[in-house]
Design a protein around this motif. Structure first.
Motif, PDB file in Angstrom:
ATOM      1  N   GLY A 260       0.798  -1.288   0.044  1.00 24.89           N
ATOM      2  CA  GLY A 260      -0.113  -0.143   0.041  1.00 24.89           C
ATOM      3  C   GLY A 260       0.669   1.152  -0.115  1.00 24.89           C
ATOM      4  N   VAL A 261       2.211   1.245   0.046  1.00 20.66           N
ATOM      5  CA  VAL A 261       3.053   2.286  -0.068  1.00 20.66           C
ATOM      6  C   VAL A 261       3.843   2.394  -1.225  1.00 20.66           C
ATOM      7  CG1 VAL A 261       4.809   3.509   1.184  1.00 20.66           C
ATOM      8  CG2 VAL A 261       3.317   2.187   2.613  1.00 20.66           C
ATOM      9  N   PRO A 262       3.366   3.107  -2.034  1.00 19.85           N
ATOM     10  CA  PRO A 262       4.144   3.065  -3.617  1.00 19.85           C
ATOM     11  C   PRO A 262       5.530   3.738  -3.417  1.00 19.85           C
ATOM     12  CG  PRO A 262       2.538   4.888  -3.502  1.00 19.85           C
ATOM     13  CD  PRO A 262       2.415   4.286  -2.249  1.00 19.85           C
ATOM     14  N   SER A 263       6.500   3.012  -4.091  1.00 17.23           N
ATOM     15  CA  SER A 263       7.978   3.465  -3.935  1.00 17.23           C
ATOM     16  C   SER A 263       7.943   4.796  -5.062  1.00 17.23           C
ATOM     17  CB  SER A 263       8.686   2.428  -4.708  1.00 17.23           C
ATOM     18  OG  SER A 263      10.108   2.798  -5.090  1.00 17.23           O
ATOM     19  N   GLY A 264       8.912   5.864  -4.351  1.00 13.89           N
ATOM     20  CA  GLY A 264       9.149   6.933  -5.258  1.00 13.89           C
ATOM     21  C   GLY A 264       9.744   6.667  -6.545  1.00 13.89           C
ATOM     22  N   ASN A 265      11.003   5.618  -6.467  1.00  9.30           N
ATOM     23  CA  ASN A 265      11.529   5.280  -7.702  1.00  9.30           C
ATOM     24  C   ASN A 265      10.705   4.800  -8.533  1.00  9.30           C
ATOM     25  OD1 ASN A 265      13.698   6.103  -5.906  1.00  9.30           O
ATOM     26  ND2 ASN A 265      15.125   4.359  -6.909  1.00  9.30           N
ATOM     27  N   HIS A 266       9.792   4.012  -8.384  1.00  9.64           N
ATOM     28  CA  HIS A 266       8.712   3.208  -9.202  1.00  9.64           C
ATOM     29  C   HIS A 266       8.011   4.265  -9.945  1.00  9.64           C
ATOM     30  CE1 HIS A 266       8.829  -0.938  -7.009  1.00  9.64           C
ATOM     31  NE2 HIS A 266      10.005  -0.839  -7.732  1.00  9.64           N
ATOM     32  N   LEU A 267       7.427   5.177  -8.967  1.00  8.62           N
ATOM     33  CA  LEU A 267       6.713   6.225  -9.721  1.00  8.62           C
ATOM     34  C   LEU A 267       7.333   6.962 -10.592  1.00  8.62           C
ATOM     35  CD1 LEU A 267       4.785   5.475  -7.471  1.00  8.62           C
ATOM     36  CD2 LEU A 267       4.446   7.876  -6.996  1.00  8.62           C
ATOM     37  N   ILE A 268       8.390   7.587 -10.365  1.00  7.60           N
ATOM     38  CA  ILE A 268       9.389   8.228 -11.181  1.00  7.60           C
ATOM     39  C   ILE A 268       9.624   7.719 -12.405  1.00  7.60           C
ATOM     40  CG2 ILE A 268      11.639   9.330 -11.683  1.00  7.60           C
ATOM     41  CD1 ILE A 268      11.312  10.103  -8.556  1.00  7.60           C
ATOM     42  N   ASN A 269      10.098   6.284 -12.330  1.00  4.83           N
ATOM     43  CA  ASN A 269      10.378   5.554 -13.471  1.00  4.83           C
ATOM     44  C   ASN A 269       9.328   5.116 -14.366  1.00  4.83           C
ATOM     45  OD1 ASN A 269      13.106   5.900 -13.065  1.00  4.83           O
ATOM     46  ND2 ASN A 269      13.422   4.342 -11.720  1.00  4.83           N
ATOM     47  N   SER A 270       8.063   4.683 -13.638  1.00  3.77           N
ATOM     48  CA  SER A 270       7.036   4.393 -14.522  1.00  3.77           C
ATOM     49  C   SER A 270       6.569   5.583 -15.307  1.00  3.77           C
ATOM     50  CB  SER A 270       5.708   3.864 -13.528  1.00  3.77           C
ATOM     51  OG  SER A 270       6.244   2.775 -12.834  1.00  3.77           O
ATOM     52  N   CYS A 271       6.587   6.710 -14.874  1.00  3.55           N
ATOM     53  CA  CYS A 271       5.910   7.884 -15.599  1.00  3.55           C
ATOM     54  C   CYS A 271       7.074   8.148 -16.891  1.00  3.55           C
ATOM     55  CB  CYS A 271       6.148   9.212 -14.612  1.00  3.55           C
ATOM     56  SG  CYS A 271       5.765  10.843 -15.626  1.00  3.55           S
ATOM     57  N   LEU A 272       8.319   8.036 -16.500  1.00  2.71           N
ATOM     58  CA  LEU A 272       9.295   8.034 -17.549  1.00  2.71           C
ATOM     59  C   LEU A 272       8.887   6.814 -18.560  1.00  2.71           C
ATOM     60  CD1 LEU A 272      12.371   9.443 -15.744  1.00  2.71           C
ATOM     61  CD2 LEU A 272      10.689  10.753 -17.037  1.00  2.71           C
ATOM     62  N   ALA A 319      18.039   3.974 -15.411  1.00  2.00           N
ATOM     63  CA  ALA A 319      17.912   4.424 -16.741  1.00  2.00           C
ATOM     64  C   ALA A 319      17.596   3.132 -17.527  1.00  2.00           C
ATOM     65  CB  ALA A 319      19.508   5.075 -16.904  1.00  2.00           C
ATOM     66  N   ILE A 320      18.317   1.910 -17.122  1.00  2.00           N
ATOM     67  CA  ILE A 320      18.090   0.890 -18.026  1.00  2.00           C
ATOM     68  C   ILE A 320      16.686   0.383 -17.904  1.00  2.00           C
ATOM     69  CG2 ILE A 320      18.557  -1.530 -18.322  1.00  2.00           C
ATOM     70  CD1 ILE A 320      21.592  -0.744 -16.977  1.00  2.00           C
ATOM     71  N   PRO A 321      16.121   0.288 -16.940  1.00  2.00           N
ATOM     72  CA  PRO A 321      14.487   0.096 -16.824  1.00  2.00           C
ATOM     73  C   PRO A 321      13.612   1.014 -17.980  1.00  2.00           C
ATOM     74  CG  PRO A 321      15.503  -0.271 -14.770  1.00  2.00           C
ATOM     75  CD  PRO A 321      16.339   0.062 -15.635  1.00  2.00           C
ATOM     76  N   VAL A 322      14.016   2.000 -17.564  1.00  4.19           N
ATOM     77  CA  VAL A 322      13.316   3.314 -18.450  1.00  4.19           C
ATOM     78  C   VAL A 322      13.648   3.142 -19.498  1.00  4.19           C
ATOM     79  CG1 VAL A 322      12.761   5.780 -18.503  1.00  4.19           C
ATOM     80  CG2 VAL A 322      12.934   4.517 -16.123  1.00  4.19           C
ATOM     81  N   HIS A 323      14.972   3.242 -20.221  1.00  3.17           N
ATOM     82  CA  HIS A 323      14.928   3.548 -21.608  1.00  3.17           C
ATOM     83  C   HIS A 323      15.265   2.289 -22.153  1.00  3.17           C
ATOM     84  CE1 HIS A 323      15.583   7.965 -20.748  1.00  3.17           C
ATOM     85  NE2 HIS A 323      15.902   7.501 -19.510  1.00  3.17           N
ATOM     86  N   LEU A 324      15.819   1.419 -21.839  1.00  2.40           N
ATOM     87  CA  LEU A 324      16.043   0.208 -22.583  1.00  2.40           C
ATOM     88  C   LEU A 324      14.763  -0.858 -22.542  1.00  2.40           C
ATOM     89  CD1 LEU A 324      17.710  -1.854 -24.381  1.00  2.40           C
ATOM     90  CD2 LEU A 324      18.572  -2.840 -22.266  1.00  2.40           C
ATOM     91  N   GLY A 325      14.233  -0.878 -21.247  1.00  2.00           N
ATOM     92  CA  GLY A 325      12.950  -1.532 -20.978  1.00  2.00           C
ATOM     93  C   GLY A 325      11.685  -1.046 -21.885  1.00  2.00           C
ATOM     94  N   GLY A 326      11.580   0.472 -21.433  1.00  4.53           N
ATOM     95  CA  GLY A 326      10.793   1.252 -22.255  1.00  4.53           C
ATOM     96  C   GLY A 326      10.667   1.359 -23.624  1.00  4.53           C
ATOM     97  N   GLY A 327      11.956   1.443 -23.987  1.00  4.72           N
ATOM     98  CA  GLY A 327      12.390   1.533 -25.549  1.00  4.72           C
ATOM     99  C   GLY A 327      11.826   0.503 -26.095  1.00  4.72           C
ATOM    100  N   ILE A 328      12.191  -0.973 -25.916  1.00 10.30           N
ATOM    101  CA  ILE A 328      11.916  -2.126 -26.470  1.00 10.30           C
ATOM    102  C   ILE A 328      10.274  -2.384 -26.508  1.00 10.30           C
ATOM    103  CG2 ILE A 328      11.996  -4.636 -26.209  1.00 10.30           C
ATOM    104  CD1 ILE A 328      14.735  -4.282 -25.231  1.00 10.30           C
TER     105      ILE A 328
END
Length: 694
Positions: A260-272, A319-328
């Motif tokens: 029930g407590v969202p991670s700050g990193n998850h929110l930032i990177n999910s948005c990006l 950066a890898i989850p956002v740009h590589l994961g999101g890019g693929i």
């Protein structure tokens, strides 16, 4: 690209917005890393921008857009080297595309943050701007400045509108290869491989970076239309929806994973991640499909993040989850969700999926393995990672020698801890945060100094008392053993011969009194030696002398002796019980070592005052002490050899001297063999107003 003024103006405006993404990357990376590395982060972002821009101008632009690989029908455009043109539209296109190269290079900075050497990072910016990024551009966007598709992948129908693969995945592949080679940050994983959270310096600052990136993405995707066309509105709408949906799905998924407590990193990177994924098809996606695209992007980002952790791969900012994961994912999403009318080719769903997948492989494999190979080679003769001690103190200092108030304060504290000198005060300044810390630190150290002095004093006192206690243990036991043994022996005899001894009751009474006296002596001396509890007060000497005269009357009469008293001072500062025992012990020795029957004992007690001290002299005309023995009479194990027939009694001169000193006094001995012995006790004088005369 359109050549009319509005189109050129639009692309130039969008270039300014894309430049704003550099600010976003700087804020994001600084906020998600520690303060000790923030100067390094800023300088990397500034330097990679300038270096990549220059190299792309020199060679990268010509490689990417001027000489398409695997296409013999197109001649190289040599004028693209050291690019210059009179065409405003071509210049606008160059600036826009060069900023894309900057973006791809900056993606790498965040992943390798906090442990890669500054010069080593710049080496891969060179590699990115001259080789990897232009190579991918060549396959996908070559000829786009003329509105044509020259690239090998583009000719087969590969779609990547604004760079999910060309920009983001390329930066992600390079970042992945580098973090594998240089390894995780110190303490990112414990010895058992369990991850440890390394908290950044400021979430608000990193979220400020997210907003800057979001604004920049408007230009990133909006400017990729290459003109102010009817598609600009839908593209920008899809861009906003991509970030929004990624964020909302990130809140939901992170809450499920974190009770029930969202991670700050998850929110930032999910948005990006949502913004990255929509970039590939912002011009061909319908708005209603973005909800699913953003949702899957959030899943991909969180999954890739956890996958990296499982394999102990440390990406400092995600950066890898956002740009590589999101890019693929965004590249695949073009095949799944693109509008057939908008995408502008006749490929079926499966054909589009095939070419999108091929594009990911053809661009990703050479970039990843090329980076990995080059990194391994460079690392073999030039270590890409900073030393352990440099990583600990931070790259601001180790890489850039950047000092600040906080660093100077830390150096000051470190020097104090090494030198063990806390008397020098730290710099104080009521107008700065570090200065206030210095003020508080000085308060703490001053309290510590006071406490340390108190401890040192207490330690010294305890050590002195411990030494005295070790000295007393044997002496008191030995000297009291003899009278107690004598008492016990007489008691045993009296009990066995109760009917034959005259005055048996008096003997028993005396023996019991002597026993009690011995026990009192032991208790008193234990009290003194253990805790130094001496009750110093005004003592009236005549009373003590009278008690002693009565106590030793029979013993003195037995050897036909005399007991003379001549007191010039009646009062002394002492413990009454201890003083009586001390004089009693000296008198006992005088009687024990008298010269009777050769001559009668003459015992004299006198006093005089000198230098605020009262000196009590106990003098006799007994056997005296041999000259060779006199230096040792106050030592622990010394015993007089003057009269071996006499059994040792009393508490011994060693104990007597220590007790006198415990009362802030002194004890001296003058003696002549077969002539006299004089014991001189010096004790503090009682002030006149403290005397309570009887």
């Amino acid at each position: 690209m359109g050549s009319n003024t509005i189109d050129v103006l639009w692309v130039m405006i969008c270039s300014g917005l894309v430049l704003l993404m550099q600010l976003g990357f700087l804020a994001l990376e600084s906020g998600l890393t520690r303060n000790k590395n923030n100067i390094n982060v800023a300088l990397k972002n500034l330097s990679d921008f300038g270096l990549s821009f220059f190299l792309f101008w020199v060679f990268g632009f010509a490689f990417g857009f001027g000489m398409p690989l695997f296409n013999d029908d197109i001649f190289s455009h040599k004028e693209f080297f050291f690019f210059f043109s009179d065409s405003s539209s071509l210049v606008a296109f160059f600036i826009f595309q060069t900023l894309f190269c900057n973006t791809a290079a900056t993606i790498v900075s965040g992943a390798v943050a906090e442990r890669m050497k500054f010069n080593g990072f710049l080496a891969f910016v060179v590699l990115m701007a001259l080789a990897f990024y232009p190579f991918v551009v060549n396959l996908v966007w070559s000829g786009s400045w003329k509105g044509e598709k020259w690239g090998w992948l583009a000719k087969q129908g590969f779609l990547d509108f604004a760079g999910s693969t060309v920009v983001h995945s390329t930066g992600g592949w390079v970042a992945l290869a580098l973090v594998i080679v240089i390894g995780p940050r110190l303490n990112r994983f414990d010895p058992r491989g369990k991850p440890r959270e390394i908290h950044g310096s400021s979430y608000p600052f990193s979220i400020l970076g997210v907003f800057a990136l979001w604004v920049g993405w408007v230009g990133f995707n909006g400017g990729s239309t290459m003109g102010f066309t009817d598609s600009v509105g839908p593209v920008i709408l899809n861009t906003f929806l991509g970030g929004t949906c990624g964020l909302l799905w990130g809140i939901f998924l992170s809450s499920l994973l974190n009770w029930g407590v969202p991670s700050g990193n998850h929110l930032i990177n999910s948005c990006l991640g949502g913004l990255v994924s929509v970039t590939a098809g912002a011009n061909v996606f319908n708005a209603d499909s973005i909800f699913l695209i953003g949702g899957v992007a959030a899943v991909v980002v969180i999954f890739v993040d956890k996958l990296l952790i499982k394999f102990k791969i440390d990406d400092a900012v995600g950066a890898i989850p956002v740009h590589l994961g999101g890019g693929i994912w965004g590249t695949i999403a073009v095949a799944l969700f693109s509008d057939p009318v908008l995408k502008g080719n006749s490929l079926t769903f499966l054909e589009q999926l095939k070419i999108q997948s091929l594009g990911i492989i053809v661009t990703g494999v050479p970039v990843f393995f090329g980076t990995y190979f080059v990194a391994k080679v460079i690392n073999s003769f030039y270590r890409l990672r900073v030393k352990k001690e440099d990583e600990i103190i931070g790259l601001n200092i180790s890489e850039h020698k950047a000092q600040n108030e906080l660093f100077e304060m830390l150096l000051f504290m470190k020097a104090q801890s090494l030198q063990k000198d806390y008397r020098t005060k730290a710099p104080e300044d009521p107008f700065t945060t570090v200065g206030l810390i210095g003020y508080a630190y000085n308060e703490v150290t001053q309290s510590m100094l006071i406490y340390r002095d108190e401890l040192e004093h207490s330690k010294k006192v305890l050590e002195e008392k411990n030494i005295k206690l070790r000295k007393y243990d044997y002496t008191v036991a030995h000297d009291l053993k003899s009278p107690i043994k004598g008492i016990k022996k007489n008691l045993d005899l009296l009990e066995k011969n109760l009917d034959t001894y005259e005055n048996k009751k008096d003997y028993l009474k005396n023996m019991k009194l002597l026993t009690k006296e011995s026990i009192d002596i032991i208790n008193k001396f234990l009290k003194v030696t253990i805790n130094g509890d001496v009750n110093l007060h005004s003592v009236y000497l005549p009373d003590i002398i009278e008690k002693l005269k009565s106590k030793f009357k029979k013993q003195i009469e037995k050897i036909e002796g005399s007991f003379l008293v001549d007191l010039d001072e009646d009062y002394v500062l002492a413990d009454e019980v201890l003083l009586e025992q001390i004089i009693s012990n000296i008198i006992t020795n005088s009687i024990k070592y008298s010269a009777f029957p050769v001559r009668k004992l003459e015992l004299k007690i006198s006093t005089y005052i000198k230098n605020e001290k009262v000196f009590i002299i106990v003098e006799d005309n007994g056997l005296g002490i041999e000259e060779k023995d006199q230096p040792y009479i106050f030592e622990k194990d010394w015993r007089s050899q003057s009269n071996k027939s006499v059994e040792g009694q009393g508490i011994g001169l060693f104990t007597v001297k220590n007790v006198v000193e415990n009362m802030r006094g002194s004890l001296q001995c003058e003696s002549s063999k077969n002539n006299f012995t004089k014991m001189v006790i010096g004790l503090p004088k009682v002030q006149d107003d403290d005397i309570n005369k009887k």
